[in-house]
Design a protein around this motif. Structure first.
Motif, mmCIF file in Angstrom:
data_model
loop_
_atom_site.group_PDB
_atom_site.id
_atom_site.type_symbol
_atom_site.label_atom_id
_atom_site.label_comp_id
_atom_site.label_asym_id
_atom_site.label_seq_id
_atom_site.Cartn_x
_atom_site.Cartn_y
_atom_site.Cartn_z
ATOM 1 N N SER A 76 19.826 51.252 20.939
ATOM 2 C CA SER A 76 18.875 50.193 20.693
ATOM 3 C C SER A 76 17.885 50.496 20.077
ATOM 4 N N SER A 77 17.612 49.520 19.146
ATOM 5 C CA SER A 77 16.485 49.426 18.002
ATOM 6 C C SER A 77 16.118 48.269 17.606
ATOM 7 N N CYS A 78 15.329 48.078 16.673
ATOM 8 C CA CYS A 78 14.813 46.937 16.293
ATOM 9 C C CYS A 78 14.159 46.906 14.787
ATOM 10 N N GLY A 79 14.359 45.869 14.134
ATOM 11 C CA GLY A 79 13.813 45.915 12.635
ATOM 12 C C GLY A 79 12.926 44.633 12.820
ATOM 13 N N VAL A 80 11.998 44.621 12.097
ATOM 14 C CA VAL A 80 10.938 43.668 12.180
ATOM 15 C C VAL A 80 10.609 43.256 10.678
ATOM 16 N N LEU A 81 10.603 41.669 10.645
ATOM 17 C CA LEU A 81 10.339 40.959 9.378
ATOM 18 C C LEU A 81 9.053 40.232 9.557
ATOM 19 N N LEU A 82 7.965 40.411 8.797
ATOM 20 C CA LEU A 82 6.863 39.625 8.890
ATOM 21 C C LEU A 82 6.546 39.155 7.532
ATOM 22 N N GLY A 83 6.450 37.579 7.594
ATOM 23 C CA GLY A 83 6.143 36.750 6.373
ATOM 24 C C GLY A 83 7.095 37.024 5.292
ATOM 25 N N GLY A 84 8.514 37.304 5.777
ATOM 26 C CA GLY A 84 9.603 37.341 4.854
ATOM 27 C C GLY A 84 9.681 38.785 4.402
ATOM 28 N N ARG A 85 8.714 39.666 4.874
ATOM 29 C CA ARG A 85 8.951 40.948 4.038
ATOM 30 C C ARG A 85 9.234 42.030 5.312
ATOM 31 N N LEU A 86 10.139 43.096 4.885
ATOM 32 C CA LEU A 86 10.664 44.200 6.136
ATOM 33 C C LEU A 86 9.374 44.670 6.282
ATOM 34 N N HIS A 87 8.743 44.854 7.720
ATOM 35 C CA HIS A 87 7.953 45.811 8.183
ATOM 36 C C HIS A 87 8.372 47.239 8.541
ATOM 37 N N ARG A 88 8.039 48.301 7.898
ATOM 38 C CA ARG A 88 8.673 49.538 8.160
ATOM 39 C C ARG A 88 7.669 50.367 8.757
ATOM 40 N N GLY A 89 6.401 50.034 8.689
ATOM 41 C CA GLY A 89 5.243 50.787 9.487
ATOM 42 C C GLY A 89 4.956 51.829 8.378
ATOM 43 N N HIS A 90 3.871 52.484 8.716
ATOM 44 C CA HIS A 90 3.200 53.519 8.066
ATOM 45 C C HIS A 90 4.182 54.794 7.522
ATOM 46 N N ARG A 91 4.671 55.257 8.615
ATOM 47 C CA ARG A 91 5.782 56.303 8.329
ATOM 48 C C ARG A 91 7.335 55.641 8.545
ATOM 49 N N GLY A 92 7.648 54.540 8.609
ATOM 50 C CA GLY A 92 9.008 54.213 8.963
ATOM 51 C C GLY A 92 9.462 53.966 10.205
ATOM 52 N N TRP A 93 8.570 54.029 11.314
ATOM 53 C CA TRP A 93 8.794 54.278 12.522
ATOM 54 C C TRP A 93 8.778 52.922 13.344
ATOM 55 N N ALA A 94 8.405 51.680 12.754
ATOM 56 C CA ALA A 94 8.531 50.403 13.213
ATOM 57 C C ALA A 94 9.713 49.984 13.865
ATOM 58 N N GLY A 95 9.450 49.348 15.091
ATOM 59 C CA GLY A 95 10.923 48.990 15.621
ATOM 60 C C GLY A 95 11.577 49.945 16.461
ATOM 61 N N GLU A 96 11.324 51.231 16.353
ATOM 62 C CA GLU A 96 12.164 52.313 17.134
ATOM 63 C C GLU A 96 11.732 52.393 18.557
ATOM 64 N N LEU A 97 11.953 51.274 19.481
ATOM 65 C CA LEU A 97 11.601 51.169 20.706
ATOM 66 C C LEU A 97 12.598 52.125 21.570
ATOM 67 N N GLY A 98 13.634 52.335 21.056
ATOM 68 C CA GLY A 98 14.668 53.086 21.817
ATOM 69 C C GLY A 98 14.147 54.673 22.090
ATOM 70 N N LEU A 99 13.341 55.048 21.384
ATOM 71 C CA LEU A 99 12.535 56.335 21.303
ATOM 72 C C LEU A 99 11.497 56.585 22.331
ATOM 73 N N HIS A 100 11.251 55.550 22.920
ATOM 74 C CA HIS A 100 10.064 55.501 23.938
ATOM 75 C C HIS A 100 10.647 55.526 25.321
ATOM 76 N N ARG A 101 10.247 56.854 25.929
ATOM 77 C CA ARG A 101 10.978 57.061 27.138
ATOM 78 C C ARG A 101 10.609 56.004 28.414
ATOM 79 N N GLY A 102 9.256 55.463 28.311
ATOM 80 C CA GLY A 102 9.184 54.746 29.272
ATOM 81 C C GLY A 102 9.581 53.233 29.196
ATOM 82 N N LEU A 103 10.017 52.767 28.095
ATOM 83 C CA LEU A 103 10.672 51.339 28.147
ATOM 84 C C LEU A 103 12.237 51.495 28.600
ATOM 85 N N GLY A 104 12.908 52.413 28.541
ATOM 86 C CA GLY A 104 14.115 52.737 29.144
ATOM 87 C C GLY A 104 15.129 52.115 28.242
ATOM 88 N N LEU A 105 14.992 51.760 27.317
ATOM 89 C CA LEU A 105 16.079 51.109 26.244
ATOM 90 C C LEU A 105 17.028 52.162 25.908
#
Length: 389
Positions: free
Chosen positions: A222-251
């Motif tokens: 499970s992972s996510c990609g995010v598009l804001l204002g028609g542009r890919l949002h990668r985040g400062h280090r490219g980690w945006a949308g990687e919710l599957g790495l968060h233990r507490g969320l259970g994805l």
């Protein structure tokens, strides 16, 4: 004006004409009057730019003039997508998908091959390099014709192309683009696979009319990609949308409830059998998907509250069950917020299939070529002689 000012102005004029013609595609050639109106340049300036670009091989005159008018038809010009090629690659754990496109975005060849999921890092790199070389050789693409190559990988990719991978541990802290650059003399790009799937949905998929989009990969990962204002949002280090790495969320454990022990037809995968049963309103199949939606909802709901997108696109291995999953996920998402129901945006299912990541890689490769062509600080690169005809 000084000489370098005039040269810069001419380059800006060239960029304006070239960018507009590329945006129109090969099916909509433009007359000189149309180009002047669209770019704001004078007719003589447009005429000069078009003649130069045609001589350089970037433009060609349309073979069929506009009809329905008396007198001599206006000359019309189009961008020569055939002036070069780009390749988009999706290398996952189990398969590699390759797409070949011209510079207008017209995909002319595809290839898919299964992979051994236990393949090590060095062996995987050699496999990838060999498959790309074979693909180009089969399509008779000479090295000078290839402008860019983009590879989608399951992992976090930094701005420089350095990978952090939990899928292929040996590819963690690995510069894939640099290593491929030793074999292919063109622009080499690496990007997270879900980010590329998001670009593909906005380009040719379910998100063409939306600019604030969450693309959700569902399945064994499970992972996510995010598009804001028609542009890919990668985040400062490219980690945006990687919710599957968060233990507490259970994805990361959501897929564990997807086991299907019901009927399976000959040659039918477990996912396809589950999707078929859910489509037929089988209560056991719907219960499995509801449990899956329950596990997905906390992480996705957190992202919806943070981003507030207008559209969610479901992609990945579970898309065959997407139609049945969508109402279940919508209902679960409404209950994740405190006190008030969460506003759930429209949820739709990707129609791009397993080519989505590779198609996004093509889009990113094309964007890199456009950045090169529209770089006002340097001269326009030349079309290879073999493609200038």
């Amino acid at each position: 004006m000084r000489g370098h000012d005039l040269a810069a102005l001419r380059r800006l004029n060239t960029i304006a004409v070239l960018r507009f013609l590329r945006s129109q595609g090969p099916g909509r050639p433009q007359s000189l009057s149309q180009l002047a109106a669209a770019t704001g340049l004078s007719r003589p300036t447009v005429d000069q730019v078009v003649e130069e670009l045609t001589a350089q091989g970037w433009l060609t005159e349309a073979s069929e003039p506009a009809s329905g008018r008396s007198g001599r038809p206006a000359r019309r010009f189009r961008f020569r997508g055939e002036a070069g090629r780009v390749v988009g690659v999706d290398i996952g754990l189990h398969k590699v998908v390759l797409l070949l496109s011209d510079l207008a975005g017209d995909v002319t060849a595809t290839e898919r091959e299964e992979m051994d999921p236990d393949m090590g890092g060095a062996e995987r790199l050699a496999f990838l390099r060999a498959r790309i070389e074979r693909f180009l050789d089969e399509q008779k693409v000479r090295p000078e014709e290839l402008w860019a190559l983009c590879v989608g990988v399951p992992g976090i990719v930094g701005e420089t192309g350095r990978i952090t991978s939990v899928i292929v541990p040996e590819w963690s802290d690995f510069e894939l683009a640099r290593r491929l650059g030793e074999s292919f003399p063109c622009r080499i790009l690496a990007e997270n696979d879900v980010n590329l799937a998001t670009l593909a949905e906005h380009w040719q998929g379910a998100a063409q009319l939306a600019d604030d989009v969450v693309c959700l990969l569902i399945g064994h990962r499970s992972s996510c990609g995010v598009l804001l204002g028609g542009r890919l949002h990668r985040g400062h280090r490219g980690w945006a949308g990687e919710l599957g790495l968060h233990r507490g969320l259970g994805l990361s454990h959501a897929h564990e409830v997807l086991g299907w022990r019901g009927e399976r037809r000959a040659g039918e995968s477990e996912v396809a059998a589950l999707a078929r049963a859910a489509g037929a309103s089988d209560p056991d199949a719907l219960e499995i998907l509801d449990r899956y939606a329950t596990r997905l909802a906390p992480g996705i709901g957190a992202l919806l509250l943070a981003v507030d997108p207008e559209l969610v696109v479901l992609s990945g291995g579970m898309t065959p069950a997407g139609e049945a999953l969508t109402p279940l996920l919508t209902r679960q998402l409404r209950d994740v917020a405190l006190d008030v129901p969460l506003h759930v945006p429209r949820i739709t299912v990707s129609t791009l299939g397993e080519q989505g990541v590779a198609l996004g890689a093509v889009r990113k490769a094309l964007d890199s070529v456009e950045a090169l062509l529209c770089d006002a600080t340097g001269p326009l690169p030349s079309v290879p002689p073999s493609m200038n005809r």
